[in-house]
Each structure stands twice: as C-alpha cells, then as structure tokens.
Enzyme design. Structure first.
Site, PDB file in Angstrom:
ATOM      1  CB  CYS A   9      -0.953   0.009   1.185  1.00  0.00           C
ATOM      2  SG  CYS A   9      -2.118  -1.355   1.134  1.00  0.00           S
TER       3      CYS A   9
ATOM      4  CG  HIS B 281      -3.186   3.329   2.137  1.00  0.00           C
ATOM      5  ND1 HIS B 281      -3.780   2.895   0.971  1.00  0.00           N
ATOM      6  CD2 HIS B 281      -3.169   2.262   2.964  1.00  0.00           C
ATOM      7  CE1 HIS B 281      -4.102   1.625   1.095  1.00  0.00           C
ATOM      8  NE2 HIS B 281      -3.746   1.220   2.300  1.00  0.00           N
TER       9      HIS B 281
ATOM     10  CG  ASN C 139      -6.779  -0.823   1.343  1.00  0.00           C
ATOM     11  OD1 ASN C 139      -6.050  -0.519   0.408  1.00  0.00           O
ATOM     12  ND2 ASN C 139      -6.317  -1.200   2.524  1.00  0.00           N
TER      13      ASN C 139
HETATM   14  N1  ACO Z   1     -18.262  -8.918   8.544  1.00  0.00           N
HETATM   15  C1  ACO Z   1     -18.664  -9.311   9.768  1.00  0.00           C
HETATM   16  N2  ACO Z   1     -17.807  -9.664  10.725  1.00  0.00           N
HETATM   17  C2  ACO Z   1     -16.497  -9.639  10.429  1.00  0.00           C
HETATM   18  C3  ACO Z   1     -16.004  -9.238   9.171  1.00  0.00           C
HETATM   19  C4  ACO Z   1     -16.960  -8.878   8.211  1.00  0.00           C
HETATM   20  N3  ACO Z   1     -16.614  -8.465   6.960  1.00  0.00           N
HETATM   21  N4  ACO Z   1     -14.662  -9.296   9.200  1.00  0.00           N
HETATM   22  C5  ACO Z   1     -14.312  -9.717  10.413  1.00  0.00           C
HETATM   23  N5  ACO Z   1     -15.420  -9.931  11.166  1.00  0.00           N
HETATM   24  C6  ACO Z   1     -15.507 -10.396  12.539  1.00  0.00           C
HETATM   25  C7  ACO Z   1     -14.376 -11.315  12.917  1.00  0.00           C
HETATM   26  O1  ACO Z   1     -14.642 -12.651  12.512  1.00  0.00           O
HETATM   27  C8  ACO Z   1     -14.361 -11.172  14.409  1.00  0.00           C
HETATM   28  O2  ACO Z   1     -15.359 -11.949  14.954  1.00  0.00           O
HETATM   29  P1  ACO Z   1     -15.086 -12.735  16.369  1.00  0.00           P
HETATM   30  O3  ACO Z   1     -14.824 -11.657  17.368  1.00  0.00           O
HETATM   31  O4  ACO Z   1     -16.336 -13.480  16.551  1.00  0.00           O
HETATM   32  O5  ACO Z   1     -13.887 -13.593  16.097  1.00  0.00           O
HETATM   33  C9  ACO Z   1     -14.750  -9.709  14.625  1.00  0.00           C
HETATM   34  O6  ACO Z   1     -15.402  -9.291  13.415  1.00  0.00           O
HETATM   35  C10 ACO Z   1     -13.570  -8.816  14.860  1.00  0.00           C
HETATM   36  O7  ACO Z   1     -12.589  -9.125  13.876  1.00  0.00           O
HETATM   37  P2  ACO Z   1     -11.295  -8.311  13.729  1.00  0.00           P
HETATM   38  O8  ACO Z   1     -10.480  -8.837  12.584  1.00  0.00           O
HETATM   39  O9  ACO Z   1     -10.655  -8.229  15.067  1.00  0.00           O
HETATM   40  O10 ACO Z   1     -11.982  -6.933  13.275  1.00  0.00           O
HETATM   41  P3  ACO Z   1     -11.395  -5.500  13.313  1.00  0.00           P
HETATM   42  O11 ACO Z   1     -12.283  -4.650  14.106  1.00  0.00           O
HETATM   43  O12 ACO Z   1      -9.925  -5.493  13.629  1.00  0.00           O
HETATM   44  O13 ACO Z   1     -11.552  -5.082  11.796  1.00  0.00           O
HETATM   45  C11 ACO Z   1     -10.231  -4.867   9.831  1.00  0.00           C
HETATM   46  C12 ACO Z   1     -10.910  -5.808  10.788  1.00  0.00           C
HETATM   47  C13 ACO Z   1     -11.296  -4.036   9.155  1.00  0.00           C
HETATM   48  C14 ACO Z   1      -9.474  -5.695   8.811  1.00  0.00           C
HETATM   49  C15 ACO Z   1      -9.280  -3.948  10.601  1.00  0.00           C
HETATM   50  O14 ACO Z   1      -8.467  -4.722  11.440  1.00  0.00           O
HETATM   51  C16 ACO Z   1      -8.400  -3.120   9.709  1.00  0.00           C
HETATM   52  O15 ACO Z   1      -8.874  -2.222   9.045  1.00  0.00           O
HETATM   53  N6  ACO Z   1      -7.115  -3.366   9.745  1.00  0.00           N
HETATM   54  C17 ACO Z   1      -6.131  -2.525   9.030  1.00  0.00           C
HETATM   55  C18 ACO Z   1      -6.191  -2.630   7.552  1.00  0.00           C
HETATM   56  C19 ACO Z   1      -5.083  -1.774   6.989  1.00  0.00           C
HETATM   57  O16 ACO Z   1      -4.647  -0.795   7.533  1.00  0.00           O
HETATM   58  N7  ACO Z   1      -4.538  -2.113   5.920  1.00  0.00           N
HETATM   59  C20 ACO Z   1      -3.432  -1.281   5.386  1.00  0.00           C
HETATM   60  C21 ACO Z   1      -2.422  -2.079   4.896  1.00  0.00           C
HETATM   61  S1  ACO Z   1      -3.120  -3.232   3.819  1.00  0.00           S
HETATM   62  C22 ACO Z   1      -1.935  -3.540   2.691  1.00  0.00           C
HETATM   63  O17 ACO Z   1      -0.824  -3.175   2.799  1.00  0.00           O
HETATM   64  C23 ACO Z   1      -2.347  -4.356   1.522  1.00  0.00           C
END
Ligand code: ACO
Length: 362
Positions: free
Chosen positions: A142, A283, A313
């Site tokens: 990214c 980003h 993203n």
């Molecule tokens: N729909 C419903 N529930 C979901 C989904 C979804 N699409 N995705 C995850 N969940 C659930 C999980 O299964 C989990 O359930 P559980 O508690 O029963 O196990 C719960 O939601 C929490 O999951 P987390 O992965 O901990 O969710 P989080 O709040 O961290 O959000 C996300 C996930 C959106 C991916 C977030 O962590 C994020 O944005 N991370 C950073 C992404 C980023 O910055 N990327 C930049 C670099 S990417 C690159 O370089 C290519």
C-alpha cells in the site's frame, strides 16, 4: 537532457532518524532539480460491488462493514481485466492531463502484477506507445505509490529522466480468499497515475519532501505466503496458500502509528507554517485509521480526504485515486499544501508533501 530547473533546486540531504529516511525541502539536492506533478489520471473498473451484494456472498453486513471500515462499495475488475489494463487506462489519462505523451520512464507500483515475471511496467509502457523507455515495477504494497513517486523524483533529480509516469494499479480482488469476509469487505480494484516533470522547487506541484521507512520484522503481518522462492507452488504441497492474509488488528495499530510518525517527520522537514497541511490525502486503509491519523496530527478530520466509502482500499492505487477524486470534487485547489501518507505490507510506510498544482484530473 535539458534542465528546466536550471540546476538549482530542492531535494535531498539525508536526514535519517534510524527508522526512516527523510529527504526534502530542508536541503539542496545533489543534482538540484525538483519534480513537479503535472498530470493526473484515474480509472476504476465499472462493476461496483456494494456491501449489500457482498453480504449475499459472505457472512457480513452493510452495518458491520460501514461501522468498522467506512466502506460502502468497491469496484471489482472482471475476469478478463488484469492490472496492466487498469494501469494503461489511468496512465493514458494522466498523460492526457499532462498535455503530452512524452515521458522518459514508467514506474508501476503494484502488489498484483499481471504475472510474477516479468514486471508489469514494460507492458504498460508499450501499450501506451511510449517506445523503449525504461520501465519497472515497485513493490511496497500500500506504500507502493509513494515509493514509486520517490523513485521517479530520484530519476529526475539524477537527470536520468525529465518526465516520469508513475502509476499505482491493483487488482486485489484476484488474491483474496473467497471465504475471507474481512479482506473482501476492505479491498477493491483500481488505478491512478501522475506525470512528474523536472522543474523548479517554488512551482506549484513541486514535491517538497519525502519520508520513507520499512520494518521487515513485520513481514508476516501482511503476506501472500505461497508462490515465491520461500514456498514455491511446485513444492508447497498441503502448505500452499495462494491468498492474501492480513493480521488486521496488528496492522491497524501499526498503520496509525507509522503513518502519523512519518507524516510528522515530513511536515517538520517541509516547514509549512504551524506544520499544517490544507489537506491530508492518506492511503485509504480504513476510515477509523484515517480519523486516528488526523487526530494524531492535530488536523481536523474534515481536512483528511475520504473516498474509501466509494472505492475501498485499493492498495498502491489508493493515493493517486484519492488525489484524482479530491481534485475532481473540488476538495483540492491550486496552491493547497497537501500531505500524503501511506502504510502497507513489508512493513513499509511513507509520507510526501507538495503544493497542489493547477492540474485537471482526467
Ligand atoms: N463482517 C462481519 N464480521 C467480520 C467481518 C466482516 N466483513 N470481518 C471480520 N469480522 C468479525 C471477525 O470474525 C471477528 O469476529 P469474532 O470476534 O467473533 O472472532 C470480529 O469481526 C472482529 O474481527 P477483527 O479482525 O478483530 O476486526 P477489526 O475490528 O480489527 O476489523 C479490519 C478488521 C477491518 C481488517 C481492521 O483490522 C483493519 O482495518 N485493519 C487494518 C487494515 C489496513 O490498515 N490495511 C493497510 C495495509 S493493507 C496492505 O498493505 C495491503
């Protein structure tokens, strides 16, 4: 090659802080030429996958995706469209916006090249009719577009090129596990491109300063495990996993910290009054990340441009796509002080400042 900057200029003295390398307005460049943004083009594939539609394909909901990421929809390339196709569309538009199809080099930042070998950039250059110019890919996930921009500015500073086309293009949908509801909620496909030309550091559009960094100790946090020399497909056996994997929570924390720190460093080097940009074009990783970065920089959230709601993203394409949307929507005006910052797999991060030029995005 000619030197429109007349040999004077801005650019780079090293100012590494042990973690990143900053170069920019604080020093005189060894070769003395600034890079000026003079063309901007974007392209997203026409098909829009809404949250509602996605929730019929995997176990998710519009409410979860919007509240956790700020994303409402993303564009997905059809199976016959590869990353080079998106890059050609965006690159062609950037050349049109620049008013000339003459460039001396092409750089494509991508995580999703058409093929593992060769690079995608030579194909894009050939299809754009740019002759036999040097063309190469940059892989910084990214952060790739900012790394590509720095590479392009380096070619200009070294007088290897007078004009460089820098493209960020991705078909991330190709490397997502169909069962991965988190990945499918976040990522979309698209491309954005800019043309840099040699110029004067005082001109609108001149890149002012860069800060770039990496930490390979975090390389497992964002990864496609199979298909490289560590775990080739041919020998991976049961361990084979062709899909993109991300440790979301750890990445989230790192993204906020690294983008904010990198932005602070580049702002300090740029020297704007109060170290304040008019617009942050970061980003588009997650709306909550954008807000957290804005808060850490002391920038009002409304001065942090957002198009993640419409495109998700798009990895290396994210910043040039956001620049295009910001310019077309009237959020960017000539003379505006713009801060760009990104974080991605590697781990990698970076930031860059510029004053916005009088350029029409195509
Ligand atoms: N729909 C419903 N529930 C979901 C989904 C979804 N699409 N995705 C995850 N969940 C659930 C999980 O299964 C989990 O359930 P559980 O508690 O029963 O196990 C719960 O939601 C929490 O999951 P987390 O992965 O901990 O969710 P989080 O709040 O961290 O959000 C996300 C996930 C959106 C991916 C977030 O962590 C994020 O944005 N991370 C950073 C992404 C980023 O910055 N990327 C930049 C670099 S990417 C690159 O370089 C290519």
């Amino acid at each position: 090659m000619s030197d429109p900057a007349g040999g004077g200029g801005v650019g780079g003295v090293a100012a590494g802080d042990g973690e990143s390398v900053s170069r920019g307005a604080g020093g005189r460049a060894p070769f003395g030429r600034a890079s000026v943004l003079c063309g901007l083009g974007t392209w997203v594939p026409p098909y829009v996958l809404t949250n509602e539609e996605l929730s019929r394909l995997v176990d998710t909901s519009d409410e979860w995706i919007r509240s956790r990421t700020g994303i409402g929809q993303r564009h997905i390339a059809d199976p016959s469209t590869a990353t080079s196709d998106l890059g050609v569309e965006a690159g062609g538009r950037a050349l049109k916006s620049a008013g000339s199809d003459r460039v001396d080099a092409v750089i494509v930042a991508t995580t999703t090249p058409d093929r593992p070998c060769p690079a995608t950039a030579p194909l894009v250059a050939a299809r754009l009719g740019l002759g036999t110019v040097p063309a190469f890919d940059v892989g910084a996930v990214c952060t790739g577009f900012l790394y590509g921009l720095a590479a392009g500015a380096g070619l200009i500073a070294a007088q290897t090129a007078d004009r460089v086309l820098v493209i960020g293009a991705e078909t991330f949908s190709r490397i997502l596990d169909p069962e991965d509801r988190s990945g499918r909620a976040i990522f979309g496909d698209g491309a954005g491109a800019v043309v840099l030309r040699a110029g004067n550091p005082e001109e609108p559009g001149a890149l002012s300063a860069f800060d770039l960094g990496s930490d390979g100790n975090g390389s497992d946090l964002i990864t496609v495990r199979t298909g490289g020399s560590r775990l080739p497909y041919a020998t991976a056996g049961d361990e084979a996993d062709p899909y993109f994997r991300m440790s979301g929570k750890a990445v989230f924390r790192n993204a906020v910290e690294r983008m904010a720190e990198s932005a602070h460093r580049v702002l300090a080097r740029t020297g704007w009054p109060g170290d304040r940009p008019d617009l942050v074009v970061a980003h588009q990783a997650n709306l909550r990340i954008l807000h957290a970065v804005a808060d850490r920089l002391g920038v009002p959230r409304e001065d942090c441009f957002v198009n993640i709601d419409r495109v998700g993203n798009t990895a290396a394409a994210s910043i040039p796509l956001a620049l295009g949307d910001a310019a077309q929507s009237g959020a960017l005006h000539p003379g505006d002080r713009v801060l760009m910052t990104a974080f991605g797999g590697g781990l990698t991060w970076g930031a860059c400042t510029l004053s916005w030029p009088d350029v029409e995005a195509a």
